[in-house]
Enzyme design. Structure first.
Site, PDB file in Angstrom:
ATOM      1  CG  LEU A 102     -94.023  40.794 -53.319  1.00 34.22           C
ATOM      2  CD1 LEU A 102     -95.170  39.963 -53.886  1.00 34.22           C
ATOM      3  CD2 LEU A 102     -94.264  41.079 -51.843  1.00 34.22           C
ATOM      4  CG  ASP A 103     -87.990  38.589 -49.886  1.00 35.24           C
ATOM      5  OD1 ASP A 103     -87.527  39.695 -50.214  1.00 35.24           O
ATOM      6  OD2 ASP A 103     -88.172  38.230 -48.704  1.00 35.24           O
ATOM      7  CE  LYS A 104     -85.014  32.527 -57.531  1.00 37.75           C
ATOM      8  NZ  LYS A 104     -83.632  32.082 -57.748  1.00 37.75           N
ATOM      9  CE  LYS A 190     -88.976  35.537 -46.840  1.00 41.65           C
ATOM     10  NZ  LYS A 190     -88.251  35.560 -48.105  1.00 41.65           N
TER      11      LYS A 190
END
Ligand code: URA
Length: 241
Positions: A102-104, A190
Site C-alpha cells: 500500500l502506498d505510504k 490513483k
C-alpha cells in the site's frame, strides 16, 4: 527450523541464552537431551521440552493491520517507518513481511505474515485476487467513467488495466467510491482515476479476497487472523489459478 531461532521466537532469549539452557541439559527433543543449538527442529513432528515443560510452537503468523498513513509497506527502510515497526518484537521475531504494497499515504487492510507461499499466491497476477478500496475522489465521476473502469482503464504508460468495478457511494465535489481491482500495479487506483480526469484524495483498502478489514481495528491497530480467516484465504488461492 534451527532450535535457537525457534526458542528465541518463543521468548527463551538470545542464541547465547539458548546455548546456556542446552549446556544445562534443559532442552529435550523427542526424549533426547539436545547438545547443539543449531539442531533442526520439525515443528510439526518433534516434541520439544524446555525445563521439563512442553513448548508448543507454530511456524506462521498471520496479522491483519489497519495501516495508518505515513508508513511504508516494506520490512526495512532507510528513511521511513515501516509497517513492521508497528508490530511488537514478539511478532517481528518471525520475520514477517507485508503481503503486497500500500502506498505510504494509503490506509487500511494489510496482511502481514511469514507464510511465503500464501503471500506469493495472494499477490500472483495469475490468481487475480480481488482487492477493494474505499476512495474519496475529487472531480465528476460519470457513467462513462464507470464503463471505462469496467472495460479496462488505460494508464499513463499505455498499460490497459484488467476490468475493475467502480461503485459510487456518494456523488459530490469529493465523491465516495468503492473500487475493486484484481491487479497490483504501482499506484494503480490513483492512476486509474487520473486517467479519467479525477484525483484520489484519500485511499483505504477494505478487502482482499475474502478477508475483510475488521471495523473494530482503529488505524494503526492490528490483530491476528482467526483460524477460519486463514483457511478461507488458503482455500481461495488454491481455487484460483
Ligand atoms: N492503488 C494505489 O494507488 N495505491 C495503493 O496504495 C493501493 C492501490
Amino acid at each position: 527450523m534451527r532450535l535457537d531461532k525457534l526458542l528465541a521466537h518463543k521468548g527463551f532469549g538470545s542464541r547465547k541464552d539458548v546455548k546456556a539452557l542446552i549446556k544445562k541439559k534443559k532442552v529435550i527433543i523427542n526424549d533426547q537431551i539436545v547438545k547443539d543449538s543449531s539442531f533442526q527442529v520439525n515443528p510439526e513432528k518433534d516434541i520439544l521440552k524446555v525445563n521439563n515443560e512442553m513448548v508448543h510452537y507454530r511456524e506462521y503468523i498471520y496479522v491483519m493491520l489497519n495501516k495508518p498513513s505515513g508508513y511504508v509497506s516494506a520490512t526495512a527502510d532507510d528513511r521511513d517507518k515501516t509497517v513492521i515497526d508497528l508490530l511488537p518484537s514478539s511478532y517481528q521475531l518471525f520475520d514477517p513481511f507485508p503481503v503486497g504494497r500500500l502506498d505510504k499515504d494509503t490506509e487500511g487492510l494489510l496482511l502481514i505474515t511469514n507464510d511465503g507461499k500464501l503471500g506469493h499466491h495472494l499477490t500472483s497476477p495469475k490468481k487475480a485476487v480481488e482487492k477493494t478500496y474505499f476512495a474519496e475522489v475529487r472531480g465528476d465521476i460519470s457513467e462513462e467513467d464507470i464503463e471505462t473502469f469496467r472495460n479496462g482503464v488505460q494508464l499513463d504508460d499505455g498499460y490497459i488495466c484488467k476490468p475493475a468495478v467502480l461503485n459510487v457511494l456518494r456523488a459530490a465535489s469529493v465523491s465516495h467510491v468503492h473500487v475493486t481491482i484484481t491487479e497490483g500495479k504501482f499506484h494503480q487506483v490513483k492512476r486509474m482515476f487520473e486517467a479519467t480526469g479525477n484525483k484520489v484524495v484519500y485511499l483505504k483498502r477494505i478487502q482482499m479476497g475474502n478477508l475483510l478489514l475488521d471495523n473494530n481495528l482503529d488505524t494503526g491497530d492490528f490483530r491476528e487472523l482467526s483460524g477460519p480467516e486463514v483457511e478461507n484465504l488458503i482455500t481461495l488461492t488454491q481455487k484460483k489459478s
